[in-house]
Scaffold this active site. Structure first.
Site, short mmCIF file in Angstrom:
data_model
loop_
_atom_site.label_atom_id
_atom_site.label_comp_id
_atom_site.label_asym_id
_atom_site.label_seq_id
_atom_site.Cartn_x
_atom_site.Cartn_y
_atom_site.Cartn_z
N GLU B 49 0.87 -1.17 0.00
CA GLU B 49 0.00 0.00 0.00
C GLU B 49 0.90 1.21 0.00
O GLU B 49 1.63 1.45 0.96
CB GLU B 49 -0.80 0.06 1.30
CG GLU B 49 -2.12 -0.61 1.30
CD GLU B 49 -2.79 -0.44 2.67
OE1 GLU B 49 -2.61 0.61 3.32
OE2 GLU B 49 -3.47 -1.37 3.09
N ASP B 60 -5.38 8.63 10.97
CA ASP B 60 -4.05 8.17 11.34
C ASP B 60 -3.63 8.62 12.72
O ASP B 60 -3.87 9.75 13.14
CB ASP B 60 -3.03 8.65 10.31
CG ASP B 60 -3.15 7.87 9.00
OD1 ASP B 60 -3.05 6.64 9.08
OD2 ASP B 60 -3.37 8.48 7.95
#
Ligand SMILES: Cc1ncc(COP(=O)(O)O)c(C=O)c1O
Lengths: 403, 266
Positions: B49, B60
């Site tokens: 990824e 995040d």
């Protein structure tokens, strides 16, 4: 006028708005949307909100004509809608009481909030104390420094204040951090969002909780002789502006002017004028005007006013700007501070620096329209929190120690 | 079928779960991030990824936030993601981009899709774009046969699981817990249940991410998922070591540990 603009429903306002969020938050946003739709139609909810507005906030807020200040506005008549006199010192309390009541209805026990100037944080901490909710407020570290007094106020009210040290250390990063908290604790926690931006249902819901400003103001103006020629308000995320604009949206003859923070000037790149200087994009869950670079990275905003220092704006304003129903003017730091100084000296009213941007807009528009014009300015907050910033700006602390 | 689904199905044929490794392009520099991705592939990551750094990464945690912030400070641009995709594809691993929506939107969704195809990418993971908001992206990705990888979460309703599965190609990304990316002592207990519910909603492949950082955790998730997605624990290897050789050694060791995990060898 084909269709009423007042009270427009989300999730989309023309091409703007919507809900661009992680899947993990969709259930909570759906729950909130649902609860709000039910509450809106429940007379008991409306009555409780009205009672709090009367007995806690101190509504209706008064209207003050300010002739000595108006002399600096081309001689136009100028009226101030006094949201600064609300409990906790700004319009933010209107929204927070609504969302806190909603939190109780959905059975959550903890609230989180983001804050820039600290006014929304103080309002959220206040409502949490009143309604026995646990409260955590996220605030950019830079803002905790320039609004230290409000940090202390929130802590006195029992809230936990978390300084956010990532990114630009201002409002936008505080929102990011609040989202991260929400994703993690959504089962117990409701996010009390402070402005008419973000994903659906926030723009519509926050606008509805702030509509009371315009509803009262329109009645008060009618009683004073008629509709104003223009309504002015400062625009950060846009909640006080949409709150006061809403009642006038269908009055075609009334100009609506949103005053964005232009910092050092839009051409310098150091500003927070999302509509004037930004492009459509997605930030914090909605499509609207955003200050961004060519890659879609959010650009840091700049303003002397912490509450306007945000690189985005609510989607309904983006829509009103595009259709031309409202105008959005950039107001620089010096222009706002001059208006701050003038209102203080001529009328004995210390405005919030945020609200001073709207006053600066009135000075400009009044000079344009002349003495026959009547202007309504939403004075969204009081300047107590800004005394240090203003004293530093005008070199008052140094002068005194030199005397 | 994409290179991604071919690889995932082949790995399932081996009777194991795939190891999917995330690194953001541009951290600590574009060149070094590309070498790190190639290193991961050589050390046993099955699928890569490529993260596109974004200024406001609400999904995040601190580790990836710091890496993304430094990548942006270093002048990383969207085009760099395609450079990384090309390099990883050339190294022989299927590769997808993970990006928040606004950079894709500003780049132009059609152009983004074209460039991703040209670089040899299989598709994109969009953490802040759900299928019901993704009409424009789906219109760009579908005709180009790009996989549109959406997330499901423990909070997803049955109705939303079905809707998400229906619009997802490649694999469904199941968030192991309610929260943001980051290393955690244990993987969410709800992950297994969510994977089962996602399969019941019709998903052909379900991979699990968020919080997996050790070989033992990878082994645990590999029991029930088609793939184990690891990000922060790999980024940490680059954060902890200024020296590139030391960073790549740490990355190799961590990848090998996780690769043993997905083979049930930990
Ligand atoms: C007094 C005052 N006015 C205006 C604002 C800007 O917010 P909004 O644009 O949502 O009214 C703030 C925000 O903190 C504020 O404190």
């Amino acid at each position: 006028m084909t269709q009423s603009l007042s009270g427009a429903a989300g999730p989309f306002f023309g091409a703007f708005g919507g809900r661009f969020v992680p899947e993990a938050l969709v259930a909570a946003l759906d729950e909130l949307t649902d609860a709000y739709d039910k509450a809106k139609h429940d007379p008991a909810f409306g009555e409780e909100l009205d009672r709090l507005a009367r007995e806690y906030t101190g509504r209706p807020s008064i209207m003050t004509e300010v002739p000595r200040f108006a002399a600096h506005c081309g001689g136009a008549r100028v009226f101030l809608k006094r949201e600064d006199l609300n409990h906790t010192g700004s319009h933010k309390i209107n929204n927070v009481l609504g969302q806190a009541l909603l939190t109780k209805r959905i059975g959550k026990t903890r609230v989180i909030a983001e804050t820039g100037a600290g006014q929304h944080g103080v309002a959220a901490a206040t409502a949490a104390a009143l309604m026995d909710l646990e409260c955590t407020v996220y605030m950019g570290e830079e803002d905790t420094e320039r609004q230290a007094l409000n940090v202390a106020r929130m802590r006195l009210l029992g809230a936990t204040v978390v300084p956010v040290t990532t990114g630009s250390r201002t409002l936008r990063d505080a929102i990011n951090e609040a989202y991260r908290d929400w994703v993690t604790n959504v089962e117990t926690t409701n996010y009390i969002f402070g402005t008419a931006a973000g994903p659906h249902p926030f723009p519509e819901m926050v606008r509805d909780f702030q509509r009371v400003i315009g509803r009262e103001a329109r009645e008060q103006m009618m009683a004073l002789g008629g509709l104003p020629d223009a309504v002015l308000a400062c625009v950060g995320g846009g909640s006080n502006a949409i709150g006061v604009f809403d009642a006038f949206l269908d009055d075609d003859g009334v100009r609506l002017v949103g005053c964005e923070a232009a910092g050092d000037g839009v051409q310098t790149g150091k500003h927070a004028s999302s509509i004037t200087g930004g492009r459509p994009g997605v930030l914090h869950g909605a499509m609207s005007y955003v200050l961004q670079d060519g890659d879609g990275q959010t650009q840091p905003s700049h303003s002397i006013s912490a509450g306007l220092d945000y690189p985005g704006v609510g989607p309904q304003h983006a829509w009103l700007a595009d259709m031309g129903r409202a105008e959005y003017w950039p107001v620089t730091d010096p222009e706002a501070m001059e208006a701050f100084r003038l209102l203080s000296r001529t009328e004995g009213i210390l405005p919030a620096i945020e609200s001073a941007h709207a006053l600066a807009g009135a000075m400009k528009l009044g000079r344009e329209l002349g003495p026959d014009a009547t202007l309504l300015v939403n004075l969204s907050g009081r300047g107590d929190k800004d005394v240090e910033t203003a004293a530093t700006y005008f070199n008052l602390l140094d002068e005194e120690s030199q005397q | 079928m994409s290179a991604l689904t071919d690889r995932l199905d082949a790995i399932r044929g081996e009777g194991r779960s795939a190891l999917i490794g995330y690194l953001p392009v541009g951290f600590p520099s574009v060149e070094r991030s590309v070498r790190a991705m190639e290193t991961m592939v050589a050390a046993g990551v099955d699928v890569v990824e490529v993260g596109l750094p974004y200024s406001d990464p609400v999904m995040d945690g601190p580790t990836i936030q710091v890496a993304a912030e430094r990548a942006l400070q270093g002048g990383t641009h969207i085009a760099d993601a395609f450079t990384a995709v090309r390099a990883v594809a050339d190294a022989g691993a299927p590769v997808v981009v993970m990006s928040y929506y606004n950079p894709m939107l500003q780049y132009g969704l059609e152009r983004f899709a074209d460039d991703l195809v040209a670089a040899g990418g299989s598709g994109a993971i969009t953490p802040d774009l759900t299928p019901d908001a993704a009409g424009l992206w789906l219109s760009a990705a579908r005709p180009r046969h790009l996989d549109t990888i959406f997330l499901v979460a423990p909070s997803s309703t049955q109705e939303r699981l079905h809707m998400t599965v229906a619009e997802t190609t490649g694999f469904v990304y199941a968030a192991s817990l309610m929260g943001v990316t980051g290393e955690r002592a244990s993987v969410g207990a709800g992950a297994e249940q969510l994977v089962a519910a996602t399969r019941a909603a019709g998903a052909a492949r379900v991979c699990v991410g968020l919080g997996v950082s050790t070989g033992a955790q990878a082994a645990d998730v590999a029991r029930f998922a088609d793939g184990v997605i690891v990000g922060s624990a790999l980024v940490r290897c680059l954060l902890d070591h200024e020296d590139e050789d030391a960073a790549l050694d740490a990355l190799r060791a961590k990848t090998a540990e996780l690769a043993r995990g997905v083979r049930g060898e930990s």
